[in-house]
Design a protein around this motif. Structure first.
Motif, PDB file in Angstrom:
ATOM      1  N   LYS A  52      -0.540  57.960  -1.938  1.00 15.89           N
ATOM      2  CA  LYS A  52      -0.967  59.248  -1.406  1.00 15.89           C
ATOM      3  C   LYS A  52      -1.409  60.183  -2.526  1.00 15.89           C
ATOM      4  CE  LYS A  52       3.484  61.675  -1.287  1.00 15.89           C
ATOM      5  NZ  LYS A  52       3.264  62.482  -2.468  1.00 15.89           N
ATOM      6  N   ASP A  53      -1.030  59.855  -3.734  1.00 13.64           N
ATOM      7  CA  ASP A  53      -1.449  60.693  -4.834  1.00 13.64           C
ATOM      8  C   ASP A  53      -2.597  60.085  -5.637  1.00 13.64           C
ATOM      9  OD1 ASP A  53       0.224  63.060  -4.679  1.00 13.64           O
ATOM     10  OD2 ASP A  53       1.879  61.670  -4.929  1.00 13.64           O
ATOM     11  N   GLY A  54      -3.332  59.200  -5.001  1.00 10.17           N
ATOM     12  CA  GLY A  54      -4.531  58.675  -5.629  1.00 10.17           C
ATOM     13  C   GLY A  54      -4.245  57.725  -6.771  1.00 10.17           C
ATOM     14  N   LEU A  55      -5.133  57.731  -7.754  1.00 10.45           N
ATOM     15  CA  LEU A  55      -5.005  56.800  -8.873  1.00 10.45           C
ATOM     16  C   LEU A  55      -3.668  56.979  -9.571  1.00 10.45           C
ATOM     17  CD1 LEU A  55      -8.575  56.989 -10.447  1.00 10.45           C
ATOM     18  CD2 LEU A  55      -7.670  55.267  -8.895  1.00 10.45           C
ATOM     19  N   ASP A  56      -3.033  55.883  -9.850  1.00  8.29           N
ATOM     20  CA  ASP A  56      -1.705  55.858 -10.426  1.00  8.29           C
ATOM     21  C   ASP A  56      -1.694  56.375 -11.872  1.00  8.29           C
ATOM     22  OD1 ASP A  56       0.883  55.083 -11.052  1.00  8.29           O
ATOM     23  OD2 ASP A  56       0.183  53.112 -11.708  1.00  8.29           O
ATOM     24  N   MET A  57      -0.743  57.225 -12.157  1.00  2.24           N
ATOM     25  CA  MET A  57      -0.686  57.833 -13.498  1.00  2.24           C
ATOM     26  C   MET A  57      -0.506  56.822 -14.614  1.00  2.24           C
ATOM     27  SD  MET A  57       0.513  61.647 -13.739  1.00  2.24           S
ATOM     28  CE  MET A  57       0.754  61.422 -15.423  1.00  2.24           C
ATOM     29  N   THR A  58       0.289  55.802 -14.345  1.00  2.00           N
ATOM     30  CA  THR A  58       0.513  54.783 -15.369  1.00  2.00           C
ATOM     31  C   THR A  58      -0.805  54.121 -15.745  1.00  2.00           C
ATOM     32  OG1 THR A  58       2.602  54.381 -14.283  1.00  2.00           O
ATOM     33  CG2 THR A  58       1.933  52.800 -15.935  1.00  2.00           C
ATOM     34  N   ALA A  59      -1.581  53.807 -14.700  1.00  2.00           N
ATOM     35  CA  ALA A  59      -2.875  53.175 -14.945  1.00  2.00           C
ATOM     36  C   ALA A  59      -3.789  54.139 -15.695  1.00  2.00           C
ATOM     37  CB  ALA A  59      -3.506  52.765 -13.618  1.00  2.00           C
ATOM     38  N   LEU A  60      -3.786  55.391 -15.270  1.00  2.41           N
ATOM     39  CA  LEU A  60      -4.650  56.371 -15.927  1.00  2.41           C
ATOM     40  C   LEU A  60      -4.295  56.516 -17.400  1.00  2.41           C
ATOM     41  CD1 LEU A  60      -4.917  59.200 -13.239  1.00  2.41           C
ATOM     42  CD2 LEU A  60      -6.715  57.658 -13.996  1.00  2.41           C
ATOM     43  N   ARG A  61      -2.973  56.559 -17.683  1.00  3.30           N
ATOM     44  CA  ARG A  61      -2.546  56.671 -19.078  1.00  3.30           C
ATOM     45  C   ARG A  61      -2.998  55.477 -19.894  1.00  3.30           C
ATOM     46  NH1 ARG A  61       3.617  58.464 -18.137  1.00  3.30           N
ATOM     47  NH2 ARG A  61       3.411  60.651 -18.667  1.00  3.30           N
ATOM     48  N   GLU A  62      -2.762  54.315 -19.343  1.00  6.70           N
ATOM     49  CA  GLU A  62      -3.132  53.097 -20.059  1.00  6.70           C
ATOM     50  C   GLU A  62      -4.622  53.111 -20.391  1.00  6.70           C
ATOM     51  OE1 GLU A  62      -0.896  49.992 -19.711  1.00  6.70           O
ATOM     52  OE2 GLU A  62      -2.288  48.461 -20.362  1.00  6.70           O
ATOM     53  N   SER A 335       7.961  62.713  -7.661  1.00  7.20           N
ATOM     54  CA  SER A 335       7.683  62.051  -8.915  1.00  7.20           C
ATOM     55  C   SER A 335       6.435  61.198  -8.783  1.00  7.20           C
ATOM     56  CB  SER A 335       8.862  61.171  -9.301  1.00  7.20           C
ATOM     57  OG  SER A 335       8.513  60.441 -10.448  1.00  7.20           O
ATOM     58  N   MET A 336       5.565  61.323  -9.742  1.00  6.00           N
ATOM     59  CA  MET A 336       4.351  60.518  -9.688  1.00  6.00           C
ATOM     60  C   MET A 336       4.288  59.569 -10.860  1.00  6.00           C
ATOM     61  SD  MET A 336       1.798  63.535  -8.688  1.00  6.00           S
ATOM     62  CE  MET A 336       0.313  62.626  -9.041  1.00  6.00           C
ATOM     63  N   LYS A 337       5.358  59.517 -11.604  1.00  8.94           N
ATOM     64  CA  LYS A 337       5.255  58.759 -12.842  1.00  8.94           C
ATOM     65  C   LYS A 337       6.221  57.600 -12.900  1.00  8.94           C
ATOM     66  CE  LYS A 337       3.794  62.749 -15.295  1.00  8.94           C
ATOM     67  NZ  LYS A 337       4.126  63.708 -16.326  1.00  8.94           N
ATOM     68  N   ARG A 338       5.807  56.612 -13.596  1.00 14.07           N
ATOM     69  CA  ARG A 338       6.693  55.477 -13.809  1.00 14.07           C
ATOM     70  C   ARG A 338       7.724  55.869 -14.846  1.00 14.07           C
ATOM     71  NH1 ARG A 338       5.257  49.992 -16.920  1.00 14.07           N
ATOM     72  NH2 ARG A 338       4.887  51.502 -18.515  1.00 14.07           N
TER      73      ARG A 338
END
Lengths: 359, 420
Positions: A52-62, A335-338
């Motif tokens: 629901k929060d779109g693109l995953d933060m972990t992926a974006l960070r990587e 929380s949106m983060k791994r």
């Protein structure tokens, strides 16, 4: 077709996706080849899912960090493209990691080998820190090894920039066994020294062939640390009692714990001890560590291609538990983060196939 | 801040350039892929505009046919004069850029890094797309949403959409991907605020530095940086050049004296280029930043937006026949792919097993299931202490919990909270 879609297609067409070689909740990994050169690569397909929060933060960070970082000791991102709503990262193909080497008891590790792995890790880390990036999840299975023996820092899912004065950062990073005491005590302002502690513990693990401080809980982690290395005093770590989560602990005396790394020689022992200083400010920086005498005295570091390597090259093995749960946990609702950690979830069905070969 | 950065600038003749050694900036994707000369920017935008007009014309025809098929009346496409020109597009973009800035500051109270990054995303997006294809009404919030995530200030969707009129969460999620693709998945923007801090520190290394003046110049320089975000400066110049120009606009004497001293101390090659050339760049930049200060005429913008309604790509407007058609096709494609995948998977299983040996199941003998990495519980045993707002800080946010608490940020140094 949109200009961006055209560019994307051009990039996607450069690669051929092969068989799946790794699977986790967060990403699948495929073998791949570059059409023109035949070069072997790994294609990491990040599952987007119905977040629901779109693109995953972990992926974006990587993606954010790997797009910028180019260094022989950091995993190379060759390309990024998308198919439908999936992001595909094309990474250089790396066949094993430091954890596999540590665990393969058939391999004999010598001082010169440890020196070589440390040297490569520190080179990559110095570059990272020089570029203002903290890794925040250094551990043996994030240090991958290429076919020619080079160590490459991988998994930037928890990385972030640092150096903004006053910026608060989470202390819930770095897998517990490799996490420095200041984070366990809730420090929200920290620096590259957190990564250096991890390097120190990894170095001990390379000699000892078992995790140096395998805490079972965050509290236990502190306890083990202090039992091993003595409870910190005000003299050696000024101000540690001011940390947000500081709590008085039993006074453990200082012990000569470094006898377990005696095979590294006097310089090696000194170098590791300076990486594992309690006071983050007193810890060696990556740059200082590279200039440490340990790396210039004999024996010379082993040439990368001569380093010991597990024999079975493509041996599948189980993912570490936190790899299963790399997806952000959202049950708190905010929380949106791994996290660098995982709840104790054991997959119960056979569907979750573990074939981790690289990231 | 090597001179090669500015060599993209075609407006002045180039004498022999002096190049500074590689710095982290020189390895950035911004340096590699997002530098243009003013003339490159112009021709890029013209080509994009021309192409979009063609696409829109074609699709409008197709929409007409599709509508007729459905038995609906359909108005004839507008005559070509009413398509947006490059200037129209730029004006509209400029309007949405300033909107973005307001929303990020006042709506969310997020720090500069988010603002700077989101606005760069928006500008970069419209170097690959035309406003006639993707309306900035949706792209602007998407850029903010994405930038908040990539700069470590994530905003939850349920907190995000209410700040915008008539914005659906699905629209953000749908376009987030298109935006990422247009950005070539390059998310790290080197923003000039960090460089400004650097200059502020270096200015103080000058003997008998006027620390008070340095302090005073920062807040003023930050307003000039805000203006620079509404211009093309970031495509043409380096972040350090932009921030030095902003400082010089804030206090010319301060910067000129500093440069005088710096070049005396370090010689011709300070900063990789001669003082004369550097000042030339600064003067050029200052003029550009000033253009970012001019007020937009609301009526013109409104008028452009009205015309845009008539010349948007029908395939991307929800509710049109083409849109529905496109969505249906996409759904079909996805379904077909899924079916194919399931089939492949079934076939692949046996094949894979042969190559890689048995499937590893995580639950084998007791010894094997011993977790290798530590098992960790969420650190929820103590209240997280990040949920406070510091009126004059850099903006607080509990990273672990993803809570987002606004702060006034760097720009408000030396100002009271009410100033924002």
């Amino acid at each position: 077709m949109d200009l961006a879609a055209e560019e994307n297609k051009r990039r996607a067409d450069r690669w051929i996706k092969g068989i799946k070689v790794g699977e986790g909740t967060f990403a699948n990994v495929y073998k791949g080849t570059e059409k023109v050169t035949g070069r072997q690569v790994a294609i990491k397909k990040i599952k987007i899912g119905e977040m629901k929060d779109g693109l995953d933060m972990t992926a974006l960070r990587e993606v954010k960090f790997l797009q910028e970082l180019r260094h022989p000791n950091i995993i190379e991102l060759c390309d990024v493209f998308s198919v439908k709503q999936n992001i595909n990262l094309v990474l250089e193909f790396l066949d094993t990691d430091l954890e596999a080497i540590i665990r393969d008891k058939d391999l004999i590790i010598q001082q010169a080998d440890v020196k070589s792995w440390m040297l490569m890790t520190l080179r990559g880390l110095e570059y990272l820190h020089r570029n203002g990036v903290l890794h925040r999840d250094l551990k043996p299975n994030n240090l991958l090894i290429s076919a020619d023996g080079l160590t490459k820092i991988a998994d930037f899912g928890l990385a972030r920039e640092f150096g903004d004065p006053g910026q608060r950062m989470t202390c819930q990073v770095i897998t517990r066994w490799y996490r420095p005491p200041e984070l366990l005590w809730g420090s929200r302002h920290y620096s590259s020294s957190v990564d250096m502690w991890s390097v120190g513990t990894i170095c001990v693990e390379l000699v000892w062939r078992a995790p140096f401080l395998p805490g079972e809980t965050d509290l236990d982690q502190l306890k083990r640390t202090f039992e091993m290395m003595g409870t910190p005093t005000d003299d050696e770590w000024p101000g540690h009692k001011e940390l947000p989560d500081y709590h008085p602990t039993a006074m453990h005396p200082k012990q000569p714990w470094w006898t377990i790394i005696a095979p590294l020689g006097a310089e090696g022992v000194e170098c590791v001890r300076e990486m594992l200083k309690y006071d983050p400010k007193a810890r060696l920086t990556a740059e200082q560590a590279l200039q440490h005498r340990f790396f210039s005295v004999l024996p010379r570091p082993t040439a990368p291609r001569l380093l010991p390597k597990p024999k079975a090259e493509l041996r599948p093995r189980a993912l570490a538990p936190d790899e299963f749960t790399g997806k952000p946990r959202v049950e708190n609702g905010n929380s949106m983060k791994r996290k660098a950690e995982s709840p104790a979830v054991e997959p119960s069905d056979g569907k979750r196939v573990a074939r981790r070969l690289f990231v | 801040m090597a001179d090669e950065q500015a060599e993209a600038s075609s407006s002045s003749a180039w004498s022999k350039t002096l190049v500074a050694g590689p710095s982290p900036y020189h390895e950035s994707s911004q340096y590699r892929d997002w530098r243009y000369s003013p003339s490159q920017l112009t021709s890029l935008r013209e080509a994009l505009n021309k192409k979009s007009v063609e696409v829109v014309t074609r699709n409008t025809e197709l929409e007409k046919e599709a509508q007729k098929k459905l038995g609906h009346d359909f108005q004839d496409p507008p005559p070509l004069t009413s398509y947006l020109s490059v200037q129209d597009e730029q004006l509209l973009l400029r309007f949405y850029l300033s909107q973005a800035s307001t929303i990020i500051r006042q709506g969310f109270g997020l720090p500069e890094v988010v603002e700077s990054t989101a606005m760069s995303y928006l500008k970069r997006f419209y170097l690959k797309n035309s406003v006639m294809e993707w309306h900035p009404r949706i792209i602007m919030p998407t850029c903010i949403y994405l930038a908040a995530k990539t700069t470590n200030y994530p905003v939850l969707m349920e907190h995000f959409t209410p700040k915008f009129a008539k914005l659906d969460a699905q629209e953000i999620i749908d376009t987030e991907f298109v935006v990422s693709q247009s950005l070539s998945f390059q998310f790290w923007v080197r923003t000039p605020e960090k460089a400004l801090r650097g200059w502020a520190l270096d200015l103080q290394t000058k003997p008998k530095a006027d620390v008070k003046a340095v302090k005073k110049s920062i807040s003023s320089a930050l307003t000039f940086l805000s203006a620079s975000r509404l211009t093309d400066a970031e495509f043409i110049f380096t972040p350090s050049q932009i921030s030095l120009a902003a400082l010089r606009l804030a206090d010319r004497g301060l910067v000129d004296e500093y440069l005088e001293w710096k070049y005396e101390e370090n010689g011709e090659t300070t900063f990789g280029l001669t003082k004369g050339r550097l000042v030339e760049i600064l003067v050029e930049l200052e003029a550009m930043i000033e253009t970012g200060k001019t007020e937009l005429d609301r009526k013109t913008v409104k008028d452009i937006d009205k015309r845009l309604k008539q010349c948007s790509n029908p395939a991307k407007i929800p509710g049109t026949a083409l849109y529905i058609q496109r969505k249906e096709e996409q759904a079909k494609e996805v379904a077909a792919q899924k079916a194919e995948k399931t089939l492949k998977l079934k076939e692949g299983m046996s094949d894979r097993d042969m190559v890689f040996g048995d499937v590893i199941r995580p639950t084998q003998s007791k010894k094997d299931t011993k977790t290798w990495s530590p098992r960790v519980t969420m650190g929820s045993d103590r209240p997280l202490d990040g949920a406070k707002m510091e009126p004059s800080g850099m903006g607080l946010k509990d990273e672990a919990m993803g809570n987002l608490i606004g702060g006034a940020g760097l720009r408000d140094i030396g100002k009271t909270h009410e100033d924002i």
